[in-house]
Design a protein around this motif. Structure first.
Motif, PDB file in Angstrom:
ATOM      1  N   MET A 169       0.930  -1.250  -0.034  1.00 35.76           N
ATOM      2  CA  MET A 169       0.047   0.060   0.067  1.00 35.76           C
ATOM      3  C   MET A 169       0.917   1.143  -0.154  1.00 35.76           C
ATOM      4  SD  MET A 169      -2.792   0.985   2.583  1.00 35.76           S
ATOM      5  CE  MET A 169      -2.076   1.625   4.007  1.00 35.76           C
ATOM      6  N   ARG A 170       0.415   2.229  -0.999  1.00 32.06           N
ATOM      7  CA  ARG A 170       1.169   3.340  -0.792  1.00 32.06           C
ATOM      8  C   ARG A 170       0.224   4.659  -0.599  1.00 32.06           C
ATOM      9  NH1 ARG A 170       4.084   5.288  -6.603  1.00 32.06           N
ATOM     10  NH2 ARG A 170       4.449   7.441  -5.749  1.00 32.06           N
ATOM     11  N   LEU A 171       0.691   5.557   0.261  1.00 28.88           N
ATOM     12  CA  LEU A 171       0.066   6.955   0.791  1.00 28.88           C
ATOM     13  C   LEU A 171       0.795   7.930   0.135  1.00 28.88           C
ATOM     14  CD1 LEU A 171      -0.624   6.171   4.528  1.00 28.88           C
ATOM     15  CD2 LEU A 171      -2.230   5.750   2.573  1.00 28.88           C
ATOM     16  N   GLU A 172      -0.013   8.862  -0.481  1.00 25.64           N
ATOM     17  CA  GLU A 172       0.693  10.013  -1.155  1.00 25.64           C
ATOM     18  C   GLU A 172      -0.395  11.209  -0.644  1.00 25.64           C
ATOM     19  OE1 GLU A 172       1.388  10.176  -5.228  1.00 25.64           O
ATOM     20  OE2 GLU A 172       2.266   8.353  -5.133  1.00 25.64           O
ATOM     21  N   VAL A 173       0.440  12.291  -0.043  1.00 26.22           N
ATOM     22  CA  VAL A 173      -0.376  13.278   0.327  1.00 26.22           C
ATOM     23  C   VAL A 173      -0.181  14.652  -0.679  1.00 26.22           C
ATOM     24  CG1 VAL A 173      -1.115  15.144   2.174  1.00 26.22           C
ATOM     25  CG2 VAL A 173      -0.512  12.768   2.787  1.00 26.22           C
ATOM     26  N   GLY A 174      -1.223  15.322  -0.944  1.00 24.16           N
ATOM     27  CA  GLY A 174      -1.053  16.612  -1.560  1.00 24.16           C
ATOM     28  C   GLY A 174      -1.543  17.956  -0.962  1.00 24.16           C
ATOM     29  N   ILE A 175      -1.033  19.007  -0.921  1.00 23.09           N
ATOM     30  CA  ILE A 175      -1.363  20.192  -0.145  1.00 23.09           C
ATOM     31  C   ILE A 175      -1.545  21.187  -1.192  1.00 23.09           C
ATOM     32  CG2 ILE A 175      -1.030  21.791   1.587  1.00 23.09           C
ATOM     33  CD1 ILE A 175       1.048  19.680   2.651  1.00 23.09           C
ATOM     34  N   ALA A 176      -2.876  21.901  -1.196  1.00 21.51           N
ATOM     35  CA  ALA A 176      -3.120  23.015  -2.015  1.00 21.51           C
ATOM     36  C   ALA A 176      -3.724  24.066  -1.439  1.00 21.51           C
ATOM     37  CB  ALA A 176      -4.101  22.569  -3.209  1.00 21.51           C
ATOM     38  N   PRO A 177      -2.743  25.145  -1.085  1.00 25.55           N
ATOM     39  CA  PRO A 177      -3.491  26.191  -0.237  1.00 25.55           C
ATOM     40  C   PRO A 177      -4.184  27.401  -1.089  1.00 25.55           C
ATOM     41  CG  PRO A 177      -0.970  26.397  -0.199  1.00 25.55           C
ATOM     42  CD  PRO A 177      -1.365  25.026  -0.800  1.00 25.55           C
ATOM     43  N   PRO A 233      -6.390  31.248  -1.162  1.00 26.99           N
ATOM     44  CA  PRO A 233      -6.519  32.482  -0.406  1.00 26.99           C
ATOM     45  C   PRO A 233      -7.542  32.108   0.785  1.00 26.99           C
ATOM     46  CG  PRO A 233      -6.534  33.189  -2.748  1.00 26.99           C
ATOM     47  CD  PRO A 233      -6.453  31.707  -2.664  1.00 26.99           C
ATOM     48  N   GLY A 234      -8.525  31.342   0.745  1.00 24.05           N
ATOM     49  CA  GLY A 234      -9.765  31.157   1.571  1.00 24.05           C
ATOM     50  C   GLY A 234      -9.683  30.017   2.272  1.00 24.05           C
ATOM     51  N   ALA A 235      -8.954  28.798   1.607  1.00 24.51           N
ATOM     52  CA  ALA A 235      -8.905  27.354   2.318  1.00 24.51           C
ATOM     53  C   ALA A 235      -7.662  26.744   1.904  1.00 24.51           C
ATOM     54  CB  ALA A 235     -10.307  26.604   1.756  1.00 24.51           C
ATOM     55  N   ILE A 236      -7.667  25.680   2.768  1.00 26.56           N
ATOM     56  CA  ILE A 236      -6.340  24.676   2.313  1.00 26.56           C
ATOM     57  C   ILE A 236      -6.792  23.447   2.119  1.00 26.56           C
ATOM     58  CG2 ILE A 236      -4.311  23.526   3.227  1.00 26.56           C
ATOM     59  CD1 ILE A 236      -4.051  26.122   5.297  1.00 26.56           C
ATOM     60  N   PHE A 237      -6.608  22.851   0.773  1.00 22.63           N
ATOM     61  CA  PHE A 237      -7.155  21.456   0.449  1.00 22.63           C
ATOM     62  C   PHE A 237      -6.032  20.616   0.606  1.00 22.63           C
ATOM     63  CE2 PHE A 237      -9.613  24.638  -1.788  1.00 22.63           C
ATOM     64  CZ  PHE A 237     -10.877  23.984  -1.809  1.00 22.63           C
ATOM     65  N   TYR A 238      -6.342  19.249   1.140  1.00 24.56           N
ATOM     66  CA  TYR A 238      -5.605  18.353   1.359  1.00 24.56           C
ATOM     67  C   TYR A 238      -6.029  17.123   0.646  1.00 24.56           C
ATOM     68  CZ  TYR A 238      -3.155  20.815   5.169  1.00 24.56           C
ATOM     69  OH  TYR A 238      -2.314  21.496   6.016  1.00 24.56           O
ATOM     70  N   ARG A 239      -5.321  16.394  -0.289  1.00 25.43           N
ATOM     71  CA  ARG A 239      -5.687  15.069  -0.987  1.00 25.43           C
ATOM     72  C   ARG A 239      -4.667  13.943  -0.468  1.00 25.43           C
ATOM     73  NH1 ARG A 239      -4.114  12.824  -5.728  1.00 25.43           N
ATOM     74  NH2 ARG A 239      -5.968  11.916  -7.200  1.00 25.43           N
ATOM     75  N   LEU A 240      -5.409  13.041  -0.198  1.00 30.07           N
ATOM     76  CA  LEU A 240      -4.869  11.810   0.258  1.00 30.07           C
ATOM     77  C   LEU A 240      -5.129  10.655  -0.821  1.00 30.07           C
ATOM     78  CD1 LEU A 240      -3.460   9.742   2.148  1.00 30.07           C
ATOM     79  CD2 LEU A 240      -5.617   9.515   3.389  1.00 30.07           C
ATOM     80  N   GLU A 241      -3.995  10.206  -1.237  1.00 34.63           N
ATOM     81  CA  GLU A 241      -3.998   9.189  -2.382  1.00 34.63           C
ATOM     82  C   GLU A 241      -3.751   7.759  -1.551  1.00 34.63           C
ATOM     83  OE1 GLU A 241      -2.304   8.248  -6.659  1.00 34.63           O
ATOM     84  OE2 GLU A 241      -3.462   9.866  -6.358  1.00 34.63           O
ATOM     85  N   VAL A 242      -4.455   6.767  -1.829  1.00 37.60           N
ATOM     86  CA  VAL A 242      -4.178   5.409  -1.397  1.00 37.60           C
ATOM     87  C   VAL A 242      -3.927   4.502  -2.486  1.00 37.60           C
ATOM     88  CG1 VAL A 242      -4.540   3.575   0.216  1.00 37.60           C
ATOM     89  CG2 VAL A 242      -5.076   5.891   0.831  1.00 37.60           C
ATOM     90  N   LYS A 243      -2.861   3.848  -2.921  1.00 33.23           N
ATOM     91  CA  LYS A 243      -2.924   2.982  -3.807  1.00 33.23           C
ATOM     92  C   LYS A 243      -2.425   1.762  -3.120  1.00 33.23           C
ATOM     93  CE  LYS A 243      -0.859   6.260  -7.170  1.00 33.23           C
ATOM     94  NZ  LYS A 243       0.039   6.297  -8.070  1.00 33.23           N
ATOM     95  N   GLU A 268       2.989  19.560   8.671  1.00 35.99           N
ATOM     96  CA  GLU A 268       2.652  18.867  10.093  1.00 35.99           C
ATOM     97  C   GLU A 268       1.252  18.788  10.201  1.00 35.99           C
ATOM     98  OE1 GLU A 268       3.556  17.523  13.797  1.00 35.99           O
ATOM     99  OE2 GLU A 268       4.887  17.841  11.984  1.00 35.99           O
ATOM    100  N   PHE A 269       0.408  19.712   9.823  1.00 36.31           N
ATOM    101  CA  PHE A 269      -1.061  19.541   9.864  1.00 36.31           C
ATOM    102  C   PHE A 269      -1.514  18.310   9.056  1.00 36.31           C
ATOM    103  CE2 PHE A 269      -5.383  20.190   8.811  1.00 36.31           C
ATOM    104  CZ  PHE A 269      -5.889  20.433  10.146  1.00 36.31           C
ATOM    105  N   ALA A 270      -0.921  18.066   7.859  1.00 33.31           N
ATOM    106  CA  ALA A 270      -1.241  16.929   7.028  1.00 33.31           C
ATOM    107  C   ALA A 270      -0.928  15.935   7.565  1.00 33.31           C
ATOM    108  CB  ALA A 270      -0.423  17.153   5.536  1.00 33.31           C
ATOM    109  N   ASP A 271       0.144  15.389   8.114  1.00 33.79           N
ATOM    110  CA  ASP A 271       0.681  14.223   8.718  1.00 33.79           C
ATOM    111  C   ASP A 271       0.008  14.069   9.989  1.00 33.79           C
ATOM    112  OD1 ASP A 271       2.735  14.340   6.800  1.00 33.79           O
ATOM    113  OD2 ASP A 271       4.363  14.773   8.298  1.00 33.79           O
ATOM    114  N   ARG A 272      -0.503  14.999  10.761  1.00 33.59           N
ATOM    115  CA  ARG A 272      -1.057  14.744  12.052  1.00 33.59           C
ATOM    116  C   ARG A 272      -2.496  14.838  12.118  1.00 33.59           C
ATOM    117  NH1 ARG A 272       2.667  12.456  15.444  1.00 33.59           N
ATOM    118  NH2 ARG A 272       4.589  13.444  15.030  1.00 33.59           N
ATOM    119  N   GLU A 273      -3.201  15.668  11.243  1.00 28.88           N
ATOM    120  CA  GLU A 273      -4.619  15.846  11.119  1.00 28.88           C
ATOM    121  C   GLU A 273      -5.449  15.484  10.106  1.00 28.88           C
ATOM    122  OE1 GLU A 273      -6.316  16.396  14.187  1.00 28.88           O
ATOM    123  OE2 GLU A 273      -4.430  16.545  15.164  1.00 28.88           O
TER     124      GLU A 273
END
Length: 105
Positions: A1-9, A11-21, A58-63
């Motif tokens: 299993m592989r986990l990848e995280v993307g972060i896209a800030p 102006p008004g929000a932060i998007f986090y993308r978690l992909e699991v393969k 850090e927020f991606a990893d923990r939350e």
């Protein structure tokens, strides 16, 4: 299993993308396919604007991963079952899990 995280800030929000393969193997251990699931979470930004990159990570990893992972886990298990791989089990992530601690070595 592989986990990848993307972060896209933005102006008004932060998007986090978690992909699991997840690689699927037959009973004999032969690779037979792969299931991929992506979950996007959105966090609105209040006062203070977008935090620094290290804080976002850090927020991606923990939350963010902890929030999205149950949905991705269910998606992988459901998709695998639909194509004949019932019983695919993916471990839970604890609330303090860090991606670096569970990544394959």
């Amino acid at each position: 299993m592989r986990l990848e995280v993307g972060i896209a800030p933005t102006p008004g929000a932060i998007f986090y993308r978690l992909e699991v393969k997840a690689r699927l193997k037959s009973d004999s251990g032969d690779y037979v396919g792969e299931v991929e699931v992506a979950v996007v979470t959105r966090y609105d930004v209040g006062e203070g604007g977008i935090p620094a990159e290290d804080i976002l990570q850090e927020f991606a990893d923990r939350e963010a991963v902890t929030v999205a992972f149950p949905y991705a886990r269910e998606g992988v298990q459901s998709l695998a079952a639909r194509i004949g791989f019932a019983g695919v089990l993916i471990p839970f992530l604890g609330p303090a899990a860090n991606l670096e601690e569970i990544a394959p070595k």
